[in-house]
Design a protein around this motif. Structure first.
Motif, mmCIF file in Angstrom:
data_model
loop_
_atom_site.group_PDB
_atom_site.id
_atom_site.type_symbol
_atom_site.label_atom_id
_atom_site.label_comp_id
_atom_site.label_asym_id
_atom_site.label_seq_id
_atom_site.Cartn_x
_atom_site.Cartn_y
_atom_site.Cartn_z
ATOM 1 N N THR A 124 41.724 50.173 58.322
ATOM 2 C CA THR A 124 41.282 50.671 57.022
ATOM 3 C C THR A 124 41.802 49.772 55.911
ATOM 4 N N GLN A 125 40.874 49.291 55.088
ATOM 5 C CA GLN A 125 41.274 48.502 53.908
ATOM 6 C C GLN A 125 40.558 49.123 52.731
ATOM 7 N N GLU A 126 41.019 50.302 52.324
ATOM 8 C CA GLU A 126 40.206 51.081 51.400
ATOM 9 C C GLU A 126 40.136 50.542 49.989
ATOM 10 N N SER A 127 40.989 49.581 49.656
ATOM 11 C CA SER A 127 40.891 49.049 48.295
ATOM 12 C C SER A 127 39.993 47.808 48.269
ATOM 13 N N THR A 128 39.382 47.488 49.400
ATOM 14 C CA THR A 128 38.615 46.243 49.493
ATOM 15 C C THR A 128 37.113 46.519 49.489
ATOM 16 N N LEU A 129 36.392 45.632 48.818
ATOM 17 C CA LEU A 129 34.929 45.688 48.860
ATOM 18 C C LEU A 129 34.471 44.707 49.939
ATOM 19 N N CYS A 130 33.628 45.186 50.829
ATOM 20 C CA CYS A 130 33.148 44.328 51.919
ATOM 21 C C CYS A 130 31.685 43.959 51.675
ATOM 22 N N LEU A 131 31.383 42.669 51.727
ATOM 23 C CA LEU A 131 30.005 42.214 51.577
ATOM 24 C C LEU A 131 29.563 41.625 52.912
ATOM 25 N N VAL A 132 28.401 42.029 53.376
ATOM 26 C CA VAL A 132 27.905 41.524 54.665
ATOM 27 C C VAL A 132 26.827 40.478 54.393
ATOM 28 N N GLY A 133 27.100 39.239 54.815
ATOM 29 C CA GLY A 133 26.171 38.128 54.575
ATOM 30 C C GLY A 133 26.627 37.303 53.376
ATOM 31 N N ALA A 134 26.944 36.026 53.636
ATOM 32 C CA ALA A 134 27.363 35.141 52.534
ATOM 33 C C ALA A 134 26.158 34.341 52.063
ATOM 34 N N GLY A 135 25.162 35.065 51.547
ATOM 35 C CA GLY A 135 23.979 34.385 51.008
ATOM 36 C C GLY A 135 24.034 34.387 49.498
ATOM 37 N N LEU A 136 22.887 34.203 48.910
ATOM 38 C CA LEU A 136 22.838 34.094 47.452
ATOM 39 C C LEU A 136 23.238 35.406 46.768
ATOM 40 N N GLY A 137 22.656 36.530 47.227
ATOM 41 C CA GLY A 137 22.896 37.814 46.556
ATOM 42 C C GLY A 137 24.368 38.195 46.564
ATOM 43 N N ASN A 138 24.979 38.165 47.730
ATOM 44 C CA ASN A 138 26.390 38.535 47.825
ATOM 45 C C ASN A 138 27.292 37.464 47.216
ATOM 46 N N GLY A 139 26.873 36.205 47.347
ATOM 47 C CA GLY A 139 27.672 35.117 46.769
ATOM 48 C C GLY A 139 27.781 35.280 45.254
ATOM 49 N N ILE A 140 26.646 35.574 44.623
ATOM 50 C CA ILE A 140 26.636 35.747 43.162
ATOM 51 C C ILE A 140 27.418 37.013 42.784
ATOM 52 N N LEU A 141 27.249 38.068 43.587
ATOM 53 C CA LEU A 141 27.973 39.312 43.289
ATOM 54 C C LEU A 141 29.484 39.077 43.367
ATOM 55 N N ALA A 142 29.911 38.403 44.440
ATOM 56 C CA ALA A 142 31.347 38.130 44.595
ATOM 57 C C ALA A 142 31.858 37.286 43.425
ATOM 58 N N TRP A 143 31.044 36.340 42.988
ATOM 59 C CA TRP A 143 31.454 35.457 41.887
ATOM 60 C C TRP A 143 31.664 36.249 40.595
ATOM 61 N N PHE A 144 30.697 37.093 40.269
ATOM 62 C CA PHE A 144 30.815 37.891 39.041
ATOM 63 C C PHE A 144 32.015 38.849 39.136
ATOM 64 N N LEU A 145 32.213 39.420 40.323
ATOM 65 C CA LEU A 145 33.327 40.366 40.476
ATOM 66 C C LEU A 145 34.671 39.659 40.341
ATOM 67 N N ARG A 146 34.780 38.470 40.896
ATOM 68 C CA ARG A 146 36.044 37.720 40.767
ATOM 69 C C ARG A 146 36.336 37.421 39.307
ATOM 70 N N LYS A 147 35.262 37.129 38.556
ATOM 71 C CA LYS A 147 35.437 36.798 37.134
ATOM 72 C C LYS A 147 35.896 38.021 36.335
ATOM 73 N N ARG A 148 35.328 39.185 36.645
ATOM 74 C CA ARG A 148 35.563 40.354 35.790
ATOM 75 C C ARG A 148 36.544 41.363 36.366
ATOM 76 N N HIS A 149 36.784 41.295 37.666
ATOM 77 C CA HIS A 149 37.777 42.185 38.305
ATOM 78 C C HIS A 149 38.667 41.306 39.185
ATOM 79 N N PRO A 150 39.495 40.469 38.574
ATOM 80 C CA PRO A 150 40.255 39.500 39.384
ATOM 81 C C PRO A 150 41.178 40.137 40.419
#
Ligand SMILES: Cc1cc2nc3c(=O)[nH]c(=O)nc-3n(C[C@H](O)[C@H](O)[C@H](O)COP(=O)(O)OP(=O)(O)OC[C@H]3O[C@@H](n4cnc5c(N)ncnc54)[C@H](O)[C@@H]3O)c2cc1C
Length: 381
Positions: A3-29
């Motif tokens: 269990t890693q309940e504080s973690t967001l898991c993205l399945v697939g390192a494509g464009l959609g998740n890549g961009i989402l992860a990028w925006f999240l890193r910027k705004r929720h470091p």
């Protein structure tokens, strides 16, 4: 079971998740993000391009570090019409996306195919089941319940023996013979001697004959008086162009093509991926509930907006004869730049729609078009 309940898991390192992860890193470091990807790296066989006006000034600024190339203008060329536009066009490469995500501290787990995806856990193919605050499925396009046309293409990134002389992208060179539907060449000049060139077709069928298209690219290059020194990379795609809305699925944590978040007329998903990432990353409380509510709100907004694009697709694929499809695009590119920009951004206004549909149809579409229109035109507007 982990269990890693504080973690967001993205399945697939494509464009959609890549961009989402990028925006999240910027705004929720402080947010922990893990991405499970079945391949050994982010797929190098793709170059993702977009208009700055597709994403807006503020989002364009967030994307800056991911952008590998940008140009202050682009051109289109038709038999009766050639024009240069002065707005910014840009490209994100998988190599740059991967590098920047790793630099930003995203936990990218390659060679990790996921077998089962649920809203709070994943089952990996090595037998582990992992639990998270939320899981977002970005495994790309699989199938659609809608009727489909296709935008299919083969692209080659080539180095020429001499400078090509192109200053800005040629987004559509539709002066070429029409084959297999609407056909045009697309060229992105990366340096004085290198470019990405694609032979593209808007076709009723999904078959892509790679050998034929390779030959066609070579002969186009030769006709333009250029000489290939080396082919650096090849990419190809068969993108779905839906003629009607897909049966909606609710309660799903999906991004990108998997969620049906792409422009119906181009099959491009980058603008939607950026808009959704912008909204999700703007949430002050990021949890399963707020994430689902944001994705669902985005989906229902898109469903309403897209009816018009489905109508255009029916007009393109059902009413216009295959080899006359070009005239529809030529007609469209005579619109004011602002109408074209809003169209690609998926933001056509009521007046834009009237404008795009008004006037004499550019092709003799007769009864087929009347049939397409009469049923649905009112609700699509
Ligand atoms: C060659 C090409 C060029 C394109 N160019 C553009 C463009 O210029 N602009 C634009 O806006 N759109 C473009 N598109 C269309 C679309 O935007 C892209 O297909 C985009 O990559 C879709 O993003 P996505 O995140 O939905 O899926 P993808 O980028 O396809 O990512 C899905 C990822 O999930 C992984 N995956 C799948 N199953 C599993 C599993 N079970 N476990 C773990 N990982 C898994 C895949 O390996 C893949 O990496 C292009 C498409 C292609 C094919």
């Amino acid at each position: 079971m982990t269990t890693q309940e504080s973690t967001l898991c993205l399945v697939g390192a494509g464009l959609g998740n890549g961009i989402l992860a990028w925006f999240l890193r910027k705004r929720h470091p402080d947010l922990n993000i893990v991405i499970y990807e079945s391949k050994s790296r982010i797929d190098e066989g793709r170059t993702w391009s977009f208009h700055k006006t597709d994403v807006g000034e503020a989002n364009f600024a967030v994307l800056q570090e991911l952008i590998a190339h940008s140009w202050n203008g682009y051109e289109v060329s038709f038999p009766l019409y050639k024009k240069r536009y002065d707005s910014t066009y840009a490209t994100i490469t998988p190599e740059k996306l991967q590098r920047e995500l790793l630099n930003a501290g995203v936990d990218l787990q390659f060679l990790s195919p996921v077998q089962t995806v649920a809203h709070d856990h994943v089952a990996l193919s090595d037998g582990r089941t992992l639990f998270f605050e939320a899981v977002v499925d970005g495994r790309g396009f699989t199938s659609s319940s809608a009727r489909l046309g296709y935008q299919k293409f083969l692209g080659q990134c080539v180095r020429l023996s001499k400078p090509h002389g192109l200053q800005v992208p040629l987004l559509m060179d539709a002066t070429v013979p029409q084959l297999d539907g609407y056909r045009f060449f697309y060229i992105l000049p990366f340096s004085e001697t290198e470019f990405l060139i694609e032979d593209t077709r808007y076709s009723r069928n999904s078959h892509l004959n790679q050998e034929d298209l390779t030959r066609e690219i070579s002969s186009y290059i030769e006709r333009r008086g250029w000489k290939i020194e080396r082919i650096l990379k090849t990419e190809s795609g068969v993108l779905p162009i839906p003629l009607d809305a897909e049966t909606p699925t609710s309660n799903c944590f999906k991004t990108g093509m998997a969620a049906g978040f792409f422009h119906p007329v181009t099959g491009y998903s980058l603008p939607d991926s950026v808009r959704l990432a912008d909204r999700i990353s703007a949430l002050s409380q990021l949890n399963r509930k707020t994430l689902l509510a944001t994705i669902e709100a985005y989906r229902s907004e898109q469903m309403k907006r897209r009816q018009f694009y489905f109508l255009l697709n029916r007009m393109l694929f059902l009413a216009a004869p295959d080899l006359e499809r070009r005239k529809v695009f030529e007609h469209f590119y005579r619109m004011p730049q602002s109408v074209i920009e809003r169209f690609y951004a998926g933001n056509t206004t009521y007046l834009d729609r009237i404008r795009i549909l008004s006037g004499r149809p550019p092709v003799n579409i007769g009864p087929a078009l009347r049939a397409v229109f009469s049923r649905k035109v009112k609700e699509a507007l």
